[in-house]
Scaffold this active site. Structure first.
Site, PDB file in Angstrom:
ATOM      1  N   GLU A 175      -8.703  -0.758  -2.266  1.00 38.66           N
ATOM      2  CA  GLU A 175      -7.734  -1.852  -2.213  1.00 38.66           C
ATOM      3  C   GLU A 175      -8.326  -3.155  -1.706  1.00 38.66           C
ATOM      4  OE1 GLU A 175      -4.047   1.350  -1.756  1.00 38.66           O
ATOM      5  OE2 GLU A 175      -4.248  -0.233  -0.256  1.00 38.66           O
ATOM      6  N   GLU A 282      -4.493   8.505  -8.179  1.00 39.01           N
ATOM      7  CA  GLU A 282      -3.339   8.782  -7.308  1.00 39.01           C
ATOM      8  C   GLU A 282      -2.029   8.669  -8.088  1.00 39.01           C
ATOM      9  OE1 GLU A 282      -5.644   6.288  -3.742  1.00 39.01           O
ATOM     10  OE2 GLU A 282      -3.445   6.228  -3.843  1.00 39.01           O
TER      11      GLU A 282
HETATM   12  C1  XIL Z   1      -0.908   7.206   1.614  1.00 38.32           C
HETATM   13  C2  XIL Z   1      -0.498   8.635   1.968  1.00 38.32           C
HETATM   14  O1  XIL Z   1       0.085   9.235   0.840  1.00 38.32           O
HETATM   15  C3  XIL Z   1       0.513   8.587   3.111  1.00 38.32           C
HETATM   16  O2  XIL Z   1       0.790   9.905   3.542  1.00 38.32           O
HETATM   17  C4  XIL Z   1      -0.072   7.796   4.277  1.00 38.32           C
HETATM   18  O3  XIL Z   1       0.910   7.669   5.272  1.00 38.32           O
HETATM   19  C5  XIL Z   1      -0.501   6.416   3.815  1.00 38.32           C
HETATM   20  O4  XIL Z   1      -1.422   6.531   2.738  1.00 38.32           O
HETATM   21  N1  XIL Z   1      -3.132   4.145  -1.700  1.00 38.32           N
HETATM   22  C6  XIL Z   1      -4.086   4.955  -1.194  1.00 38.32           C
HETATM   23  C7  XIL Z   1      -3.661   6.180  -0.497  1.00 38.32           C
HETATM   24  O5  XIL Z   1      -5.277   4.726  -1.446  1.00 38.32           O
HETATM   25  O6  XIL Z   1      -4.616   6.544   0.468  1.00 38.32           O
HETATM   26  C8  XIL Z   1      -2.296   6.018   0.131  1.00 38.32           C
HETATM   27  O7  XIL Z   1      -1.927   7.270   0.653  1.00 38.32           O
HETATM   28  C9  XIL Z   1      -1.323   5.559  -0.899  1.00 38.32           C
HETATM   29  C10 XIL Z   1      -1.714   4.243  -1.494  1.00 38.32           C
END
Ligand code: XIL
Length: 373
Positions: A175, A282
């Site tokens: 990110e 994701e």
């Molecule tokens: C999120 C997890 O799903 C949550 O449980 C945690 O509280 C915060 O992070 N982008 C990413 C992931 O790269 O690591 C994030 O995961 C969601 C958005």
């Protein structure tokens, strides 16, 4: 893949895939045997055996996981049946590993690694440098460039080094582009090491720690926001020109049902343009978007299925050597981060391929049909 052990594991994994993709694929639980249940009223009924996505796919199928889920036999049976790769949802992040005193706690990360190893699943490392991680140990040396650089290097060498030979790849930088593509994010890493230098350094340290892992840069809304995608691709090009050993691009693919049809396909083609491997890293598709939507749930589930099908279809159009893996950010709706504060909303979201009981939804069948071509 210069690491013989890893190659051995992948070869072994390939053979295991034929029996469902994890060693204990035949473990207990009806899902494991693929029987179809009576679907929930909202899910379009499909009878017949439930196929294993990882057996249909010629590439790894992944899910995120946490050690807490490993104690749930139904989740474990579903994951081992459907997937060939896992990503730690949070237990391989700085928030879990880097202690306030600067020491390391690998207990939870080791739990994820052991779970994957014991079941012949690939391990994908997530994530090393992320603006959202501002641990005490780094805040204490904020402004001291040499100390900060040294701390980041030591962290990456320790984490990547520990799972060398097991982790097939890492999200080295996560990110980096600002929310709507209005430039790059300002964060503790950019302030101490330089806007893009922190990324170049992170990739170099990761490569130093593991010469064989595929190193990725990961981001979100690359489908929904073309301006963000353009900034992201320009950034990757510049980093490559400066010698960053980037082997792949991760597109998080956190969509909602209002994503413009065709947007995922358009983005996938552009992201693939640099010739790097692509990780749908994701994926989840929320039924809740940014606008009021009074359509019946069954209709929303159909739109969701159509977007999943488009995403998998676009991934399948990539040259085989660019298909790193297709990962969903969970399997069952109830395990989704979109069902937990602060993202829970009214608690009824259902962004994943399986419902709360682990039954296949239209989204699952859309993925399976796309894989079956
Ligand atoms: C999120 C997890 O799903 C949550 O449980 C945690 O509280 C915060 O992070 N982008 C990413 C992931 O790269 O690591 C994030 O995961 C969601 C958005």
């Amino acid at each position: 893949m210069s690491d013989p052990h890893r190659r051995g594991l992948l070869a072994a994994g390939g053979a295991l895939m034929l029996a469902g993709c994890g060693r204990q694929a035949q473990a207990s639980g009806a899902q494991a045997s693929g029987e179809a249940y009576d679907p929930a009223p909202s899910a379009a009924p499909r009878s017949g055996p439930v196929p294993a996505l990882c057996e249909l796919a010629g590439f790894p199928i992944g899910t995120c996981m946490s050690t807490g889920l490993t104690e749930d036999p139904d989740w474990s049976a579903l994951a081992v049946r459907q997937c060939s790769q896992v990503t730690a949802e949070w237990e391989m992040k700085m928030e879990s590993i880097l202690k306030d005193d600067g020491g390391f706690d690998f207990s939870r990360a080791d739990g994820i690694a052991a779970y994957a190893r014991e079941r012949g699943l690939r391990l994908f490392g997530h994530t090393l440098v992320w603006y959202a991680q501002n641990p005490q140990a780094l805040q204490r040396i904020d402004g001291n460039r040499a100390a900060f650089d040294n701390a980041v290097r030591n962290y990456i060498l320790a984490v990547v080094g520990r799972y060398r030979g097991q982790a097939v790849g890492w999200d080295v930088v996560n990110e980096a582009v600002a929310e709507h593509g209005e430039g790059l994010r300002d964060c503790i890493y950019s302030r101490n090491l330089g806007q893009e230098d922190y990324m170049l350094l992170a990739f170099r340290y990761a490569r130093e720690a593991d010469p064989g892992a595929v190193l990725l840069i990961n981001d979100y809304d690359l489908e929904k926001t073309p301006a963000k995608r353009a900034i992201f691709l320009k950034l990757v090009e510049r980093l490559l020109k400066r010698g960053a050993p980037i082997g792949g691009i991760g597109t998080q693919s956190h969509f909602d049902i209002h994503l413009q049809p065709g947007a995922a396909r358009t983005a996938m083609r552009e992201l693939a343009g640099l010739g790097l491997q692509i990780h749908v890293s994701e994926a989840d598709i929320s039924l809740r978007g940014d606008r009021m939507d009074l359509r019946p749930r069954a209709d929303k589930l159909k739109v969701q299925a159509a977007r999943y099908r488009e995403l998998m279809g676009a991934f399948l159009e990539l040259p085989a050597h660019q298909r790193f893996a297709f990962t969903t950010w969970g399997l069952r709706d109830k395990d989704s981060w979109l069902r937990r504060p602060p993202n829970a909303g009214d608690g009824t979201d259902a962004p994943l391929p399986f419902d709360d009981q682990g039954r296949p939804k239209p989204a699952f069948w859309a993925l399976a049909d796309a894989l079956k071509g």
